[in-house]
Design a protein around this motif. Structure first.
Motif, PDB file in Angstrom:
ATOM      1  N   ILE A  54     108.951  18.243 -39.319  1.00  0.00           N
ATOM      2  CA  ILE A  54     107.676  18.698 -38.534  1.00  0.00           C
ATOM      3  C   ILE A  54     107.046  19.549 -39.526  1.00  0.00           C
ATOM      4  CG2 ILE A  54     107.225  20.274 -36.640  1.00  0.00           C
ATOM      5  CD1 ILE A  54     109.390  18.956 -35.036  1.00  0.00           C
ATOM      6  N   THR A  55     107.671  20.464 -40.268  1.00  0.00           N
ATOM      7  CA  THR A  55     106.909  21.459 -41.057  1.00  0.00           C
ATOM      8  C   THR A  55     106.006  20.662 -42.067  1.00  0.00           C
ATOM      9  OG1 THR A  55     109.016  22.980 -41.061  1.00  0.00           O
ATOM     10  CG2 THR A  55     107.398  23.198 -42.977  1.00  0.00           C
ATOM     11  N   LYS A  56     106.587  19.539 -42.848  1.00  0.00           N
ATOM     12  CA  LYS A  56     105.632  18.792 -43.475  1.00  0.00           C
ATOM     13  C   LYS A  56     104.623  17.952 -42.943  1.00  0.00           C
ATOM     14  CE  LYS A  56     106.241  15.072 -47.039  1.00  0.00           C
ATOM     15  NZ  LYS A  56     107.273  14.204 -47.616  1.00  0.00           N
ATOM     16  N   PHE A  57     104.670  17.710 -41.733  1.00  0.00           N
ATOM     17  CA  PHE A  57     103.769  17.157 -40.961  1.00  0.00           C
ATOM     18  C   PHE A  57     102.628  18.162 -40.667  1.00  0.00           C
ATOM     19  CE2 PHE A  57     101.745  16.575 -36.771  1.00  0.00           C
ATOM     20  CZ  PHE A  57     101.125  15.283 -37.091  1.00  0.00           C
ATOM     21  N   SER A  58     103.192  19.407 -40.370  1.00  0.00           N
ATOM     22  CA  SER A  58     102.145  20.225 -39.790  1.00  0.00           C
ATOM     23  C   SER A  58     101.326  20.859 -41.256  1.00  0.00           C
ATOM     24  CB  SER A  58     102.795  21.596 -39.399  1.00  0.00           C
ATOM     25  OG  SER A  58     103.584  21.229 -38.121  1.00  0.00           O
ATOM     26  N   LEU A  59     102.077  20.956 -42.221  1.00  0.00           N
ATOM     27  CA  LEU A  59     101.298  21.305 -43.210  1.00  0.00           C
ATOM     28  C   LEU A  59     100.081  20.555 -43.794  1.00  0.00           C
ATOM     29  CD1 LEU A  59     104.042  22.556 -45.709  1.00  0.00           C
ATOM     30  CD2 LEU A  59     102.458  23.930 -44.904  1.00  0.00           C
ATOM     31  N   LYS A  60     100.401  18.967 -43.629  1.00  0.00           N
ATOM     32  CA  LYS A  60      99.252  18.105 -43.865  1.00  0.00           C
ATOM     33  C   LYS A  60      98.260  17.975 -42.941  1.00  0.00           C
ATOM     34  CE  LYS A  60     101.849  15.377 -46.994  1.00  0.00           C
ATOM     35  NZ  LYS A  60     102.399  14.270 -47.365  1.00  0.00           N
TER      36      LYS A  60
END
Length: 127
Positions: A54-60
């Motif tokens: 979710i962190t990776k998705f949120s950053l992008k």
């Protein structure tokens, strides 16, 4: 290796504290005693896996969500755990929202205090 074990123990205990807090405070939130340990373990695994994703998705895609990553992963962890663990009931939407906050607060406080007070003696012995 001991550091990893302490970190894992702190994470599991913190999640157990958060779930227990929800059980005590929310009338519709129940986990049977036998299912509690399975729920803590499964919840911790789901949260540990979903958090980086979710962190990776949120950053992008949605950088505005970065502040609420913990709440989102706790909600997802509660949802998946309640689906897979027989003997766990969360109740209505108010309980879902309150449980998300209570688990977050309980685990946050436990993750801060456990290393200071529980593992403090071992750190003194090393110094």
């Amino acid at each position: 290796m001991i550091g990893i074990a302490k970190s894992a123990a702190t994470y599991l205990i913190a999640n157990a504290v958060g779930l227990l807090l929800s059980i005590v405070i929310l009338p519709g939130f129940t986990i049977s005693p036998m299912a509690f340990f399975v729920a803590v373990l499964l919840f911790s695994v789901v949260q540990g896996i979903s958090s980086p994703l979710i962190t990776k998705f949120s950053l992008k895609k949605v950088p505005q969500m970065m502040g609420g990553i913990s709440l989102v992963t706790i909600f997802i962890g509660l949802w998946i755990t309640s689906v897979l663990v027989a003997g766990m009931e969360i109740g209505g939407i108010a309980n879902w929202l309150a449980a998300t906050l209570l688990v977050w607060i309980g685990s946050l406080v436990a993750e801060i205090l456990l290393p200071i007070y529980v593992f403090k003696q071992h750190q003194k012995d090393k110094a």
